[in-house]
Write an enzyme that holds these catalytic residues in place. Structure first.
Site, PDB file in Angstrom:
ATOM      1  N   SER A 151       0.765  -1.185  -0.074  1.00 43.58           N
ATOM      2  CA  SER A 151       0.023   0.014  -0.047  1.00 43.58           C
ATOM      3  C   SER A 151       1.186   1.100   0.009  1.00 43.58           C
ATOM      4  O   SER A 151       1.502   1.277   0.899  1.00 43.58           O
ATOM      5  CB  SER A 151      -1.008  -0.051   1.278  1.00 43.58           C
ATOM      6  OG  SER A 151      -1.503   1.283   1.459  1.00 43.58           O
TER       7      SER A 151
ATOM      8  N   HIS B 171      -1.457  -1.376  -4.301  1.00 47.63           N
ATOM      9  CA  HIS B 171      -2.632  -0.876  -3.382  1.00 47.63           C
ATOM     10  C   HIS B 171      -2.546   0.562  -3.277  1.00 47.63           C
ATOM     11  O   HIS B 171      -1.853   1.109  -2.639  1.00 47.63           O
ATOM     12  CB  HIS B 171      -2.582  -1.672  -2.041  1.00 47.63           C
ATOM     13  CG  HIS B 171      -3.903  -1.413  -1.420  1.00 47.63           C
ATOM     14  ND1 HIS B 171      -5.082  -2.242  -1.582  1.00 47.63           N
ATOM     15  CD2 HIS B 171      -4.339  -0.544  -0.347  1.00 47.63           C
ATOM     16  CE1 HIS B 171      -6.115  -1.862  -0.699  1.00 47.63           C
ATOM     17  NE2 HIS B 171      -5.690  -0.791  -0.096  1.00 47.63           N
TER      18      HIS B 171
ATOM     19  N   ASP C 205      -4.707   3.762  -1.658  1.00 48.34           N
ATOM     20  CA  ASP C 205      -5.742   4.230  -0.782  1.00 48.34           C
ATOM     21  C   ASP C 205      -6.377   5.451  -1.264  1.00 48.34           C
ATOM     22  O   ASP C 205      -5.614   6.500  -1.157  1.00 48.34           O
ATOM     23  CB  ASP C 205      -4.933   4.089   0.513  1.00 48.34           C
ATOM     24  CG  ASP C 205      -5.000   2.613   1.025  1.00 48.34           C
ATOM     25  OD1 ASP C 205      -5.900   1.899   0.930  1.00 48.34           O
ATOM     26  OD2 ASP C 205      -3.987   2.334   1.437  1.00 48.34           O
TER      27      ASP C 205
ATOM     28  N   MET D 168      -8.797   8.644   0.011  1.00 45.91           N
ATOM     29  CA  MET D 168      -9.441   8.942   1.089  1.00 45.91           C
ATOM     30  C   MET D 168     -10.142  10.414   0.914  1.00 45.91           C
ATOM     31  O   MET D 168      -9.366  10.987   0.461  1.00 45.91           O
ATOM     32  CB  MET D 168      -8.750   8.598   2.291  1.00 45.91           C
ATOM     33  CG  MET D 168      -7.973   7.450   2.503  1.00 45.91           C
ATOM     34  SD  MET D 168      -7.052   7.501   3.994  1.00 45.91           S
ATOM     35  CE  MET D 168      -6.351   5.760   4.198  1.00 45.91           C
TER      36      MET D 168
ATOM     37  N   HIS E 219      -8.626   1.304  -3.546  1.00 42.13           N
ATOM     38  CA  HIS E 219      -9.402   1.025  -2.490  1.00 42.13           C
ATOM     39  C   HIS E 219     -10.021   2.678  -2.348  1.00 42.13           C
ATOM     40  O   HIS E 219      -9.317   3.308  -1.732  1.00 42.13           O
ATOM     41  CB  HIS E 219      -8.367   0.460  -1.595  1.00 42.13           C
ATOM     42  CG  HIS E 219      -9.202   0.431   0.033  1.00 42.13           C
ATOM     43  ND1 HIS E 219      -8.772   0.192   1.007  1.00 42.13           N
ATOM     44  CD2 HIS E 219     -10.728   0.605   0.159  1.00 42.13           C
ATOM     45  CE1 HIS E 219      -9.468   0.085   2.009  1.00 42.13           C
ATOM     46  NE2 HIS E 219     -10.733   0.295   1.537  1.00 42.13           N
TER      47      HIS E 219
ATOM     48  N   MET F  93     -12.032   4.824  -0.075  1.00 48.07           N
ATOM     49  CA  MET F  93     -12.441   5.138   1.242  1.00 48.07           C
ATOM     50  C   MET F  93     -13.044   6.342   1.106  1.00 48.07           C
ATOM     51  O   MET F  93     -12.895   7.313   1.586  1.00 48.07           O
ATOM     52  CB  MET F  93     -11.495   5.072   2.240  1.00 48.07           C
ATOM     53  CG  MET F  93     -10.939   3.506   2.494  1.00 48.07           C
ATOM     54  SD  MET F  93      -9.438   3.468   3.410  1.00 48.07           S
ATOM     55  CE  MET F  93      -8.442   3.591   1.933  1.00 48.07           C
TER      56      MET F  93
ATOM     57  N   MET G 285     -11.215  -5.380   5.924  1.00 47.60           N
ATOM     58  CA  MET G 285     -10.403  -4.352   6.726  1.00 47.60           C
ATOM     59  C   MET G 285     -10.136  -5.146   8.083  1.00 47.60           C
ATOM     60  O   MET G 285     -10.976  -5.374   8.812  1.00 47.60           O
ATOM     61  CB  MET G 285     -11.214  -3.091   6.971  1.00 47.60           C
ATOM     62  CG  MET G 285     -11.337  -2.133   5.741  1.00 47.60           C
ATOM     63  SD  MET G 285      -9.856  -1.925   4.852  1.00 47.60           S
ATOM     64  CE  MET G 285      -8.794  -1.211   6.048  1.00 47.60           C
TER      65      MET G 285
ATOM     66  N   ASP H 160      -6.780  -6.337   4.573  1.00 46.48           N
ATOM     67  CA  ASP H 160      -5.913  -4.863   4.587  1.00 46.48           C
ATOM     68  C   ASP H 160      -5.907  -4.240   5.874  1.00 46.48           C
ATOM     69  O   ASP H 160      -6.902  -3.915   6.500  1.00 46.48           O
ATOM     70  CB  ASP H 160      -6.670  -3.890   3.752  1.00 46.48           C
ATOM     71  CG  ASP H 160      -6.152  -2.652   3.461  1.00 46.48           C
ATOM     72  OD1 ASP H 160      -5.098  -2.427   3.821  1.00 46.48           O
ATOM     73  OD2 ASP H 160      -6.793  -1.709   2.979  1.00 46.48           O
ATOM     74  N   GLY H 161      -4.889  -3.967   6.529  1.00 50.52           N
ATOM     75  CA  GLY H 161      -4.535  -3.338   7.685  1.00 50.52           C
ATOM     76  C   GLY H 161      -3.630  -4.035   8.916  1.00 50.52           C
ATOM     77  O   GLY H 161      -4.090  -5.140   9.073  1.00 50.52           O
TER      78      GLY H 161
ATOM     79  N   GLY I 225       1.200  -2.193   4.382  1.00 49.23           N
ATOM     80  CA  GLY I 225       1.835  -0.841   3.886  1.00 49.23           C
ATOM     81  C   GLY I 225       2.992  -0.490   4.566  1.00 49.23           C
ATOM     82  O   GLY I 225       4.036  -0.460   4.196  1.00 49.23           O
TER      83      GLY I 225
HETATM   84  C1  DX5 Z   1      -6.183   1.753   5.734  1.00 51.88           C
HETATM   85  C2  DX5 Z   1      -5.847   1.548   4.406  1.00 51.88           C
HETATM   86  C3  DX5 Z   1      -4.760   0.368   4.189  1.00 51.88           C
HETATM   87  C4  DX5 Z   1      -3.385   0.814   4.722  1.00 51.88           C
HETATM   88  C5  DX5 Z   1      -2.724  -0.387   5.318  1.00 51.88           C
HETATM   89  O1  DX5 Z   1      -7.214   2.648   5.826  1.00 51.88           O
HETATM   90  O2  DX5 Z   1      -6.908   0.902   3.581  1.00 51.88           O
HETATM   91  O3  DX5 Z   1      -4.308  -0.160   2.881  1.00 51.88           O
HETATM   92  O4  DX5 Z   1      -2.528   1.884   4.044  1.00 51.88           O
HETATM   93  O5  DX5 Z   1      -1.399   0.083   5.948  1.00 51.88           O
HETATM   94  P1  DX5 Z   1      -0.789  -0.670   7.081  1.00 51.88           P
HETATM   95  O6  DX5 Z   1      -0.320  -2.189   6.344  1.00 51.88           O
HETATM   96  O7  DX5 Z   1       0.368   0.091   7.384  1.00 51.88           O
HETATM   97  O8  DX5 Z   1      -1.536  -0.993   8.141  1.00 51.88           O
HETATM   98 ZN    ZN Z   2      -6.393  -0.075   1.725  1.00 50.40          ZN
END
Ligand code: DX5
Ligand code: ZN
Length: 218
Positions: free
Chosen positions: A7, A32, A34, A36, A65, A67, A136, A174-175, A196
């Site tokens: 990510s 990946h 993200d 937001m 992804h 969000m 998640m 993810d997470g 990530g």
């Molecule tokens: C969180 C994201 C994840 C995040 C994962 O809101 O959707 O994709 O970047 O990061 P790590 O692996 O550091 O939790």
């Molecule tokens: Zn994500």
């Protein structure tokens, strides 16, 4: 083959292109991304313009992804920017089936995601229509958070749910994934593991991804 999707949220945003090339060389299977909006989650990241620029640096699939609230407004833009799969949150759209259909109409894969507190029953009616289910394992919004341990049985249940309808639906987690928990996540049934901070904050991307893949195949 189980896959690793770094990510870029935890990458150095001043050199995103180089960071993507570095994880590609290190063995990443997907990128990946993200997205937001500051409404659905308390953070703002990147939009279609950035995705289109990054599209020029790699041929790896872009796993986008979203969000964001009412993601249906931006599906066409993210598809045109070069997304290979777009995942939306069940909590973020009133007409999930319509949104999933819209994604598939762009000729790309459609995914649905659940926040940690959202039960799997929410996607019972849509599971056969999606290409991917994203579970998640942190509350979305930030990288580098701790994996919520109670999500492990949810991953197992998601696997069972997918197996019961169609083995084609990919299960993504993810997470908070790390070298310490990646094996149990894979054993619980994940096909794609997002990573990530555990990749981008590590000293050596190549070594980290190689070790992750060892756990996936052991
Ligand atoms: C969180 C994201 C994840 C995040 C994962 O809101 O959707 O994709 O970047 O990061 P790590 O692996 O550091 O939790
Ligand atoms: Zn994500």
């Amino acid at each position: 083959m189980k896959k690793i999707a770094p990510s870029i949220l935890s990458a150095d945003f001043s050199k995103l292109g180089k960071e993507i090339l570095a994880v590609e060389e290190a063995g990443a299977d997907l990128i990946h991304i993200d997205v937001m909006d500051g409404h659905f989650v308390p953070n703002i990241t990147i939009g279609p313009v950035v995705v289109a620029s990054l599209r020029k640096v790699t041929n790896l699939p872009f796993d986008v992804h979203l969000m964001i609230e009412n993601p249906e407004r931006f599906i066409e833009a993210f598809a045109a920017a070069g997304s290979d799969m777009i995942t939306v949150h069940v909590e973020a759209t009133d007409h999930l089936h319509r949104t999933i259909t819209l994604i598939k109409e762009q000729g790309i894969k459609a995914g649905v995601s659940l926040n940690p507190a959202t039960p799997l029953t929410q996607i019972e009616q849509i599971i056969e229509d999606v290409d991917l289910l994203l579970v998640m394992t942190v509350n979305p919004g930030f990288g580098g958070q701790n994996f919520i341990e109670t999500m492990l049985p949810k991953i197992q249940k998601a696997r069972e749910m997918i197996n019961a309808v169609s083995s084609d639906v990919l299960l993504e987690v993810d997470g908070g994934t790390t070298l310490n928990n990646i094996k149990s996540i894979a054993d619980a049934g994940a096909d794609i593991i997002v990573a990530g901070a555990s990749v981008f904050k590590s000293e050596d991307y190549h070594q980290t991804i190689r070790k992750m893949k060892e756990f996936l195949s052991s």
